[in-house]
Scaffold this active site. Sequence first.
Site, PDB file in Angstrom:
ATOM      1  N   GLY A 241       6.312   1.188  -0.292  1.00  0.00           N
ATOM      2  CA  GLY A 241       7.026   2.468  -0.301  1.00  0.00           C
ATOM      3  C   GLY A 241       6.047   3.616  -0.357  1.00  0.00           C
TER       4      GLY A 241
ATOM      5  N   CYS B  84       1.509   1.622  -7.638  1.00  0.00           N
ATOM      6  CA  CYS B  84       1.748   2.830  -6.859  1.00  0.00           C
ATOM      7  C   CYS B  84       0.494   3.134  -6.055  1.00  0.00           C
ATOM      8  CB  CYS B  84       2.064   3.991  -7.808  1.00  0.00           C
ATOM      9  SG  CYS B  84       2.325   5.559  -6.961  1.00  0.00           S
ATOM     10  N   LEU B  85       0.674   3.500  -4.796  1.00  0.00           N
ATOM     11  CA  LEU B  85      -0.488   3.784  -3.948  1.00  0.00           C
ATOM     12  C   LEU B  85      -1.281   4.992  -4.456  1.00  0.00           C
ATOM     13  CD1 LEU B  85       0.995   3.126  -0.383  1.00  0.00           C
ATOM     14  CD2 LEU B  85      -0.478   1.630  -1.748  1.00  0.00           C
TER      15      LEU B  85
ATOM     16  N   GLU C 287      10.365   5.311  -5.501  1.00  0.00           N
ATOM     17  CA  GLU C 287      10.098   6.363  -4.503  1.00  0.00           C
ATOM     18  C   GLU C 287      10.949   7.608  -4.772  1.00  0.00           C
ATOM     19  OE1 GLU C 287       7.463   6.003  -2.971  1.00  0.00           O
ATOM     20  OE2 GLU C 287       7.330   3.854  -3.348  1.00  0.00           O
TER      21      GLU C 287
ATOM     22  N   HIS D 240       9.474   9.769  -7.386  1.00  0.00           N
ATOM     23  CA  HIS D 240       8.362  10.615  -6.918  1.00  0.00           C
ATOM     24  C   HIS D 240       8.853  12.000  -6.485  1.00  0.00           C
ATOM     25  CE1 HIS D 240       4.636   8.364  -6.865  1.00  0.00           C
ATOM     26  NE2 HIS D 240       5.176   7.325  -6.276  1.00  0.00           N
TER      27      HIS D 240
HETATM   28 NI    NI Z   1       4.409   5.418  -6.136  1.00  0.00          NI
END
Ligand code: NI
Length: 149
Positions: A46, A88-89, A131, A134
């Site tokens: 995501g 999380c990226l 997501e 965020h």
């Molecule tokens: Ni994230």
Amino acid sequence: MAIRNIVKIGDDILRKKCRTQLDFDERLAMILDDMADTMYAADGVGLAAPQVGVLRRFCIVDVGDGLIELINPVIESKEGTQCGQEGCLSIPDRYEEVERPMKVTVRAQDRHGKVFRITGEELKARALCHEIDHLDGIMYIDKIKKNTK
Ligand code: NI
């Protein structure tokens, strides 16, 4: 299509509340395409617009069964709970236990502005909640279970 830089934790952008996406235009389509490239290149499931520096309410999710683009998503209903590892990226190399609903139904618009609903369970429910958080400046580390901190 292009790979964009992913904003990392510590950047204020990740803590801002995103604004409604009003235009369903070429620019939105281009950002969504870039976000998909960026997410797949980083092996994520995501990615939300603020993670590529865009403070608007949209995100993408793909837990292995196809790409979902969600513009102005809202969680309409939640059922049950699950606990599991989350990453999380924007927070490289860190995974923590987070509680999420087991099942969620989300109402959103597609890239053309058409309203749709999607129901996700397990990993998909987790990714949708992560997501959508965020878009309100919420990171999963805010929700780490207290007994595992
Ligand atoms: Ni994230």
